[in-house]
Motif scaffolding. Structure first.
Motif, mmCIF file in Angstrom:
data_model
loop_
_atom_site.group_PDB
_atom_site.id
_atom_site.type_symbol
_atom_site.label_atom_id
_atom_site.label_comp_id
_atom_site.label_asym_id
_atom_site.label_seq_id
_atom_site.Cartn_x
_atom_site.Cartn_y
_atom_site.Cartn_z
ATOM 1 N N ALA A 165 32.999 26.109 -14.751
ATOM 2 C CA ALA A 165 32.462 26.338 -16.092
ATOM 3 C C ALA A 165 32.983 27.636 -16.677
ATOM 4 N N PRO A 205 30.035 33.025 -16.680
ATOM 5 C CA PRO A 205 29.516 33.044 -15.311
ATOM 6 C C PRO A 205 29.334 34.467 -14.780
ATOM 7 N N GLY A 224 28.174 24.943 -17.848
ATOM 8 C CA GLY A 224 27.319 24.611 -16.709
ATOM 9 C C GLY A 224 25.880 24.858 -17.107
ATOM 10 N N ILE A 233 27.768 29.529 -18.768
ATOM 11 C CA ILE A 233 26.628 29.029 -17.998
ATOM 12 C C ILE A 233 25.343 29.235 -18.781
ATOM 13 N N ILE A 254 22.273 25.150 -15.682
ATOM 14 C CA ILE A 254 21.685 25.336 -14.352
ATOM 15 C C ILE A 254 20.180 25.491 -14.450
ATOM 16 N N VAL A 290 29.249 25.198 -10.193
ATOM 17 C CA VAL A 290 29.421 25.544 -11.588
ATOM 18 C C VAL A 290 30.323 26.759 -11.743
ATOM 19 N N VAL A 346 21.319 29.025 -18.216
ATOM 20 C CA VAL A 346 20.315 28.925 -17.165
ATOM 21 C C VAL A 346 18.969 28.598 -17.781
ATOM 22 N N MET A 383 25.000 26.691 -7.910
ATOM 23 C CA MET A 383 25.751 27.774 -8.534
ATOM 24 C C MET A 383 27.216 27.736 -8.124
#
Lengths: 266, 285, 282
Positions: C211, C228, C37, C214, C39, C207, C216, C204
């Protein structure tokens, strides 16, 4: 690249020319363009140069910025100069291979070059110092008299203004769709013309669909905000002539008179 | 008097083939009667295709009922002569931030509505300044809309409607294309208009956490009103919401599960603070 | 078939007064079979970054390696890269152009120079993968609902059978039902084809559920790159960035602050309910 074209872009600055009523600038530009065509000698062009130079200096737009705008027409300029240089018949000055340059050719070609240069520079002064909104307002009001001939002046101005707002959005969209199709293996850089034209279909169809969707949305949004054509509309920033506009008109008329005199007596 | 009232409102989309023969009829809104009092904050929830946008477009007289009637501030939308007064009374904000801004400068866009209404110049300038301040966009008044974020664009659109001095604003999924920050900006602006200016708000959305501040919520499904009540009443009916496949805020869903497992928690927990409070009560008893 | 992004920087409008850094010295590696993911909020550079993964954008500096080879060294065939790394843009339904759904999905594999039979087979498989029924195959893509259009557009990329599928905010503008259905079919796609997925999002909640890693991004840089649970430990920092953590994780933090002895590394409602019941029974 498209962003290199400064021709017609607004250049923000604080100058009298920037503050002039757009109608004055439109009229002034028109007069200037006409004057270039009524002149047939170098004295006239010298006068035009004076007028143009004054306008450029007063406008506070750097000359280099205006020159950059000329890049877009450099080919047109060279092409027309060459054509005139070699194609005009008359007294031969130099000749080589099958081509010859005549006295008249030099004369006509330099006239042509000056004319095109002045033409472009003169009209870019207008667009460089006038925001697109102001320009459309000026057109709407300045051409208002055409309404009696049933010319939809307001509608044309509104269309122009909407087009100006959506051009950047549609450019961005074109870029996005192009990338999206490239991600699916589309080839926009094929050497073969037929292939290249065909490759535009996956770009143009989504673009049209999107443009129509936007147009539809926008029409609804405009109606929802009580838009019903130019009738009964007021203006948030109505155009009002000031003293400086009157003065500008005087100068423009004086210039025009000067040009006519030059043509008659020289 | 109600600001918006629909009576047995039905709307059919009629699909025609190339010769103009009817191919099919889709009933988007089916016999809906509802009324909204001045100053209320109404939220309408539902899926795409539930008929909520079609319903909204009737309030601004963009669509007209196939059957039934719609009254806006006492004016029947079916009556042609009311058209422009209705559009002045009930302003509308749409989903796509790009496709509803007409002006090339923020303040000029906000002035578009008043210009159309024939408001005198001085007053337009006043209204534009006021409206932009109300949504917190005054400092952007000279900017090009193309340079704004999605949330800012939507706030400009709201200001554009506000400058027409409407009694009611209908917002048709104004946050669907925004990121979380933009969504918050818009909801905050809308809530403030309702609280401070007492403007009736009809907010159409599919985000559950945006309706927490509403006075009343209508949930639409297949053209009908499936549920109606305060946000708390609606959020108490977690199973029904889930059956309609609507989002339930995670906190609400968690509280509901805890209750099912035997904890003594009230129905319709909406915020984290309420969950903490409820669990404290359970823990101490 | 890993992808390595090495010190990648991308500037918009280089050499003009409007120059701005969209991606600033970013490095990471995507391994086979991951579900990542990515983000960040609008303008954080995430969309610009992913456009480098299939060579649509060329980095201002730094490099991208696919399968150990530099993608931008000149003799790497970008067409091959694009068939291996499928990129689904935001609002992908805007790229539909054919007269019927099936031909539109065929566009990708056809561009790869596959035989007609193979092209159609792949299109069929892709449409099935995203849950489009046969009835829709010969309809105009423009007559479908929003959610269906998006699935068809995604199928258009899937039909190229990419080994890595990158999706830029695939759920933007969909209603909750459409969003859940889409995320679920992505999970199925991953299970059935074994491809790597990079999901770009600002939600959030979306994901967190799918996921297993992650990344960011904030202000053109990668700030976190972890599981995560570990990423959500930076509760305060994420909030500062305007991203936050899933609502339920946030609630667990609030409970803990109020004196409840609950774990805060929780990202689903079910886990939260279990954790709360555990302390309530004790």
């Amino acid at each position: 690249m498209l962003r290199d074209i400064t021709l017609g872009q607004y250049y923000p600055a604080e100058s009298v020319i920037h503050r002039l009523d757009p109608r004055v600038k439109l009229f002034g530009t028109l007069v200037f363009l006409v004057s270039l065509f009524i002149t047939d000698n170098f004295i006239g062009y010298a006068l035009a140069l004076c007028f143009l130079a004054t306008a450029i200096i007063v406008s506070k737009v750097p000359l280099s910025f205006i020159m950059r705008g000329l890049k877009a027409i450099i080919f047109l300029l060279i092409f027309s100069v060459l054509i005139n240089l070699f194609m005009t018949r008359g007294e031969v000055v130099v000749s080589f291979w099958k081509l010859s340059i005549t006295k008249e050719g030099i004369y006509v070609a330099s006239f042509m070059a000056i004319r095109i240069l002045f033409l472009i520079m003169g009209s870019s002064i207008m667009t460089l110092t006038t925001t697109p909104n102001n320009l459309t307002d000026g057109l709407e009001k300045g051409l208002g008299f055409l309404k009696i001939f049933r010319v939809p002046v307001h509608e044309i101005a509104m269309m122009m203004s909407i087009a100006l707002r959506f051009i950047p959005i549609l450019m961005e969209e074109t870029d996005k769709i192009m990338k999206a199709q490239m991600a699916r293996g589309a080839d926009f850089e094929s050497k073969k013309l037929t292939k290249r034209v065909k490759s535009l279909v996956p770009l143009l169809i989504p673009l049209f669909v999107s443009a129509f969707r936007r147009a539809n949305d926008l029409a609804t949004a405009m109606e929802a905000r009580c838009y019903r054509g130019g009738k009964g509309r007021t203006k948030m920033k109505p155009l009002k002539y000031k003293k400086r506009d009157a003065l500008a008109y005087l100068i423009i008329f004086a210039y025009l008179a000067g040009m006519i005199l030059v043509r008659r007596f020289f | 008097m109600e600001i918006v009232k629909t009576k047995n409102l039905t709307f059919d989309y009629i699909r025609r083939d190339e010769d103009g023969n009817v191919e099919g009829i889709t009933t988007a809104v089916d016999n809906v009667s509802l009324s909204v009092k001045p100053g209320e904050f109404i939220a309408i929830l539902g899926h795409n295709g539930s008929g909520k946008s079609t319903l909204a477009k009737h309030i601004n007289a963009i669509l007209f009922p196939t059957e039934g009637t719609v009254f806006v501030d006492g004016m029947d939308t079916n009556d042609d002569k009311n058209l422009w007064d209705i559009r002045k009374t009930a302003g509308m904000v749409f989903q796509n931030p790009d496709n509803q801004i007409i002006g090339q400068v923020v303040e000029e866009d906000v002035g578009f509505g008043p210009e159309n209404m024939g408001v005198p110049t001085d007053e337009i300038l006043e209204r534009v300044a006021e409206s932009l301040k109300a949504v917190g966009m005054y400092e952007f008044r000279k900017k090009s809309p193309n340079r704004l974020s999605g949330g800012q664009k939507q706030r400009v659109s709201i200001a554009g409607v506000l400058a027409m001095h409407p009694k009611c604003i209908v917002l048709d999924e104004p946050t669907a294309m925004l990121d979380p920050i933009g969504r918050k900006e818009v909801i905050r602006a809308v809530t403030a208009l309702n609280m401070v200016e007492k403007i009736t708000i009809i907010l159409i959305t599919h985000y559950m956490n945006e309706i927490v501040g509403a006075d009343r919520v209508f949930v639409m499904d297949k053209g009908h009103i499936a549920m109606e009540g305060t946000p708390r009443e609606i959020f108490s009916r977690v199973e029904e919401l889930k059956a309609l496949r609507l989002d339930v805020p995670q906190v609400t869903s968690c509280a509901h599960e805890l209750k099912k497992r035997g904890l003594n928690i009230p129905d319709g927990i909406l915020t984290e603070a309420e969950l903490v409070e409820a669990l404290k009560n359970v823990y101490h008893s | 078939m890993s992808i390595i992004v090495n010190h990648l920087t991308y500037r918009y409008n280089e050499g003009t007064p409007m120059e701005s850094v969209a991606v600033d010295d970013v490095s990471f590696k995507i391994e086979d079979g991951e579900f990542i993911g990515l983000i960040g909020h609008t303008g954080s550079g995430k969309s610009t970054l992913v456009q480098h993964l299939n060579g649509i954008l060329k980095p201002t500096s730094g490099s991208v390696y696919y399968d150990g080879r530099d993608v931008f060294d000149g003799d790497f065939d970008l067409k091959v890269l694009r068939s291996n790394v499928g990129l689904v843009f935001q609002y992908p339904e805007h790229q539909l152009f054919e007269t019927d759904v099936f031909s539109d999905v065929c566009f990708g594999p056809k561009n790869l120079g596959l035989s007609k039979k193979e092209t159609e087979l792949r299109a069929y498989k892709a449409l099935k993968l995203v849950g489009i029924e046969d009835d829709f195959f010969y309809q105009s893509p423009f007559d479908l609902s929003g959610g269906q259009k998006r699935r068809v557009a995604i199928a258009g990329v899937l039909a190229m059978e990419p080994k890595v599928l990158v999706l830029d905010e695939p759920t933007a503008g969909l209603d909750p039902k459409g969003r859940d259905d889409l995320l679920l079919s992505l999970k199925q796609v991953k299970e059935e084809t074994g491809c790597t997925i990079v999901l770009v999002s600002h939600s959030m909640e979306d994901v967190a559920l799918y996921a297993d890693r992650i990344i960011v991004m904030n202000h053109a840089k990668i700030v976190y790159d972890d599981t995560p649970v570990n990423v959500f430990r930076h509760y305060d920092k994420l909030k500062e960035m305007g991203l936050g953590v899933p609502e339920i994780t946030s609630a667990m933090y609030k409970l803990r602050a109020a004196g409840f002895d609950v774990p805060t590394d929780i990202i689903t409602v079910n886990d939260a309910v279990d954790a709360i019941m555990k302390i309530m029974r004790a």
